[in-house]
Scaffold this active site. Structure first.
Site, PDB file in Angstrom:
ATOM      1  N   TRP A  47       0.834  -1.216   0.000  1.00 33.94           N
ATOM      2  CA  TRP A  47       0.000   0.000   0.000  1.00 33.94           C
ATOM      3  C   TRP A  47       0.867   1.265   0.000  1.00 33.94           C
ATOM      4  O   TRP A  47       0.517   2.268   0.612  1.00 33.94           O
ATOM      5  CB  TRP A  47      -0.953   0.010   1.203  1.00 33.94           C
ATOM      6  CG  TRP A  47      -1.908  -1.129   1.213  1.00 33.94           C
ATOM      7  CD1 TRP A  47      -3.086  -1.239   0.527  1.00 33.94           C
ATOM      8  CD2 TRP A  47      -1.793  -2.345   1.968  1.00 33.94           C
ATOM      9  NE1 TRP A  47      -3.688  -2.448   0.790  1.00 33.94           N
ATOM     10  CE2 TRP A  47      -2.911  -3.148   1.684  1.00 33.94           C
ATOM     11  CE3 TRP A  47      -0.834  -2.839   2.855  1.00 33.94           C
ATOM     12  CZ2 TRP A  47      -3.112  -4.399   2.252  1.00 33.94           C
ATOM     13  CZ3 TRP A  47      -1.027  -4.099   3.417  1.00 33.94           C
ATOM     14  CH2 TRP A  47      -2.160  -4.853   3.110  1.00 33.94           C
ATOM     15  N   HIS A  48       1.988   1.211  -0.716  1.00 40.68           N
ATOM     16  CA  HIS A  48       2.920   2.342  -0.747  1.00 40.68           C
ATOM     17  C   HIS A  48       3.050   2.908  -2.156  1.00 40.68           C
ATOM     18  O   HIS A  48       4.149   3.169  -2.634  1.00 40.68           O
ATOM     19  CB  HIS A  48       4.299   1.907  -0.234  1.00 40.68           C
ATOM     20  CG  HIS A  48       4.317   1.521   1.208  1.00 40.68           C
ATOM     21  ND1 HIS A  48       5.395   0.893   1.798  1.00 40.68           N
ATOM     22  CD2 HIS A  48       3.389   1.671   2.190  1.00 40.68           C
ATOM     23  CE1 HIS A  48       5.123   0.677   3.070  1.00 40.68           C
ATOM     24  NE2 HIS A  48       3.919   1.141   3.326  1.00 40.68           N
ATOM     25  N   PHE A  49       1.953   3.133  -2.833  1.00 39.42           N
ATOM     26  CA  PHE A  49       1.993   3.658  -4.197  1.00 39.42           C
ATOM     27  C   PHE A  49       2.506   5.098  -4.192  1.00 39.42           C
ATOM     28  O   PHE A  49       2.125   5.903  -3.341  1.00 39.42           O
ATOM     29  CB  PHE A  49       0.601   3.595  -4.824  1.00 39.42           C
ATOM     30  CG  PHE A  49       0.108   2.190  -5.026  1.00 39.42           C
ATOM     31  CD1 PHE A  49       0.578   1.433  -6.088  1.00 39.42           C
ATOM     32  CD2 PHE A  49      -0.798   1.622  -4.142  1.00 39.42           C
ATOM     33  CE1 PHE A  49       0.137   0.128  -6.271  1.00 39.42           C
ATOM     34  CE2 PHE A  49      -1.239   0.326  -4.320  1.00 39.42           C
ATOM     35  CZ  PHE A  49      -0.772  -0.430  -5.386  1.00 39.42           C
TER      36      PHE A  49
END
Length: 544
Positions: free
Chosen positions: A477-479
């Site tokens: 979840w580190h876009f």
């Protein structure tokens, strides 16, 4: 959109997205009382109690009422699998639904940003903005840490024998413990720092928006999905939003600026829908082009997470503690404000390590939990006692894109991170799996290991471990990086070092999408830093 249009309301600044960046911007821009500020959030308010109880991430982190139900495009590197990637869609954004780990990254990350053309974003220049947001509630080096910010950062007060053994095992392998990974060198192992205080999650909405909500010059509108930035020529004059597909469209005027803080997926999507992006791609979808910006949506990156799972013996795990009468005992402890599993992060302990000799720049971030989750079932613990060690390569080289799937504003975009496309990422993911295996079988943890569940001990060769990564890798979840910041003369950059969109007046982007390169760790703290600096840039440009 002509000047004759009747606006539904008028403001000085309109902020799109009430996530980590948007909440800070709303607070800072409204603080003086000089400006009328509007904050728009596509999701609902954060009233659900599971948002505020740390363990509630199991309930809300996969709930489409509070998350964007995104999926990446199938890719050969992931064996044709789409990767499910829910991102926060409520006040506070992902800080309200995901993990809590406060990680700034490495000083060299930001010096590299400056070297890539992001003038003013070196570590020495961004450190004051990291310090501004945080209230560090522990002994610390004040040269690095903030004491007076709104976001409380605490040490984990919950202890577990498996976590202690993991940290001791890491030390035996040359990874030191007892250091502050957010001050000085990052390499080390210990319990995570997090935005949990007195048993409660402290999201960006709780920390920054709640204190500002009473200001007469700040209006917060939830359930307001912005689907177009309105322009007159090359000047932004406002935004259009709706509460639901087919619902009435509202138009807000922004006399000074619009700040897009919708995240690395939705920010490029909104720019594209507004005619800002690659001209050919927009024309193919029938969207009128306002500015040819080929970099919009390009350069998308994410940390690909791999999880090793071990069946446990000789120790309790979350798999049993979080069930039946034991769970009620933990609830009682939480209500009494005592350390409890209700107030811990999904990953409790950490290790930052190098792919080379100990002491070199860290290449991996390991996340340890004394529990394990059933494969493919969101939030459900395994029936057997287990522990999990997840990791990702800190600075991946593989890059992908975000593109419109259609001209329909309510359609999800095409998301393609191209995990493991770059050869160096393939090499490092194999080394990371080997390090995870060594950590899980250290002398300190060996008494607790019953068997390896995944990857199996039968997987030994580089090819077999890489295949495991392709089959099991998922998002952290580190876009980031899809509206990259660069030098003024960099035609591939979307925003300049002042975060202004190239060729457009009155429009900035301030979120993880502008990061020129992946920071070495979780992206929440760097995103908040970006918002703090963005607020200063805006206030300096609008003194009159």
């Amino acid at each position: 959109m002509g000047p004759e249009h009747a606006w539904d309301a008028a403001f000085d600044f309109v902020i799109v997205g009430a996530g980590m960046a948007g909440c800070i911007l709303a607070n800072r821009l409204s603080a003086s009382g000089r400006f009328q500020v509007c904050l728009l959030e596509a999701g609902p308010p954060d009233h659900n109690p599971y948002i505020h109880i740390p363990a509630g991430f199991i309930k809300v982190g996969y709930d489409p009422r509070y998350t964007w139900p995104f999926k990446t495009e199938p890719d050969a590197a992931t064996m044709g699998r789409p990767v499910v990637a829910q991102l926060g869609r409520t006040l506070g954004g992902s800080s309200a639904v995901n993990g809590f780990n406060y990680v700034r990254g490495q000083a060299q990350d930001y010096d590299d940003w400056a070297a890539r053309g992001a003038v003013g974003w070196s570590y020495a220049e961004v450190l004051p903005y990291f310090k501004r947001s945080e209230r560090r509630l522990a002994l610390c080096d004040v040269n690095y840490r903030g004491l007076e910010g709104e976001l409380p950062i605490t040490d984990c007060d919950w202890r577990h024998p498996l976590c202690d053994a993991f940290i001791a095992g890491a030390a035996s392998l040359g990874i030191p413990s007892g250091k502050d990974y957010n001050a000085g060198q990052q390499e080390g192992a210990g319990y995570y720092q997090r935005w949990i205080h007195q048993g409660w999650r402290v999201s960006a909405a709780t920390a920054f928006l709640r204190p500002a909500k009473g200001r007469r010059n700040l209006r917060v509108i939830p359930r307001a999905q912005v689907n177009q930035i309105l322009l007159e020529g090359t000047r932004v004059v406002g935004v259009a939003y709706a509460a639901e597909p087919g619902g009435p469209v509202r138009r807000l005027q922004a006399s000074r600026e619009v700040i897009v803080a919708a995240g690395a997926i939705n920010s490029p999507k909104l720019l594209n829908l507004s005619g800002l992006g690659d001209a050919q791609q927009l024309q193919d979808l029938g969207i009128a082009v306002h500015q040819h910006l080929p970099g919009v949506g390009q350069g998308l990156q994410d940390h690909m997470m791999l999880r090793s799972i071990v069946r446990v013996q000789n120790a309790p795990t979350l798999n049993t503690t979080a069930r039946g009468w034991r769970l009620w005992g933990q609830v009682a402890r939480w209500l009494a404000k005592k350390p409890s599993i209700l107030a811990i992060s999904p990953s409790v302990a950490y290790a930052f390590s190098s792919a080379q000799a100990p002491g070199a720049r860290a290449d991996f971030q390991f996340h340890f939990s004394p529990g394990s989750y059933a494969a493919g079932i969101a939030g459900q613990l395994d029936a057997f006692p287990g522990m999990t060690l997840g990791f990702y390569q800190l600075r991946p080289q593989s890059k992908g894109h975000v593109r419109l799937a259609s001209a329909h504003a309510w359609d999800s975009p095409v998301i393609q991170p191209h995990y493991l496309q770059h050869e160096s990422d393939q090499r490092l993911v194999v080394e990371g799996l080997r390090q995870a295996r060594r950590l899980l079988h250290s002398a300190a943890l060996t008494p607790y290991v019953a068997s390896d569940e995944a990857p199996s001990t039968q997987l030994q060769s580089d090819e077999e471990l890489l295949q495991f990564a392709r089959e099991r890798g998922s998002t952290a979840w580190h876009f980031m990086g899809s509206c990259r910041m660069g030098a003024v003369d960099d035609a591939t950059a979307v925003v300049d070092p002042q975060l202004r969109v190239r060729g457009i007046t009155g429009l900035r982007v301030a979120d993880a999408s502008v990061m020129p390169a992946m920071p070495s760790g979780n992206t929440g703290a760097p995103t908040m830093m970006i918002a703090e600096k963005a607020a200063d840039l805006l206030l300096a440009d609008h003194q009159n």
